[in-house]
Design a protein around this motif. Structure first.
Motif: not given
Length: 137
Positions: A2-10, A17-22, A29-33
């Motif tokens: 099992e793996t867990s990723v958290k995506a936060v959008w502001q 802007n979004g940010q991923l934490d794996i 702190s991987i930025a995504f748009k």
């Protein structure tokens, strides 16, 4: 597994802007748009991350198959292009280049196809997947 990723959008969709934490990784702190955003190299997008997951999964699956058959690659390089139309991913096109000592062209093609069929990410996509496999000498 099992793996867990958290995506936060502001913010708003267009200006935010979004940010991923794996979890279990140094990839934090991987930025995504959105994919339409002008990219200066400081962020990724979901489509690019999906293609990355498919390429790495396919590559490792082929390495596993080779190992199960007593072989080891000098290099395995997989490139992926996703075909996206009207917000729908319809195809994933894999291009494989590999240098594998002591393998025949026939074995290579069989193992490359088997990796395509076994790859968990490719199976999860449920889309057409093409494969061009090139054995380097």
């Amino acid at each position: 597994m099992e793996t867990s990723v958290k995506a936060v959008w502001q913010g708003s969709f267009k200006q935010g802007n979004g940010q991923l934490d794996i979890e279990n990784s140094k990839l934090n702190s991987i930025a995504f748009k959105p994919s339409y955003a002008k990219n200066d190299g400081s962020f990724s997008n979901p489509e690019e991350l999906l293609a990355s997951a498919h390429a790495s999964c396919y590559t490792m699956t082929l390495a596993y198959i080779l190992g199960e058959n007593g072989l080891s690659a000098d290099t395995i390089e997989t490139s992926i292009s996703l075909v996206i139309s009207n917000n729908v991913i319809s195809n994933s096109n894999l291009t494989l280049q590999a240098k594998i000592p002591a393998i025949t062209e026939e074995q290579f093609q069989v193992f490359a196809q088997k990796a395509k069929e076994m790859c968990p990410i490719g199976n999860a996509l449920k889309i057409d997947i093409s494969l061009e496999a090139i054995l380097l000498k």
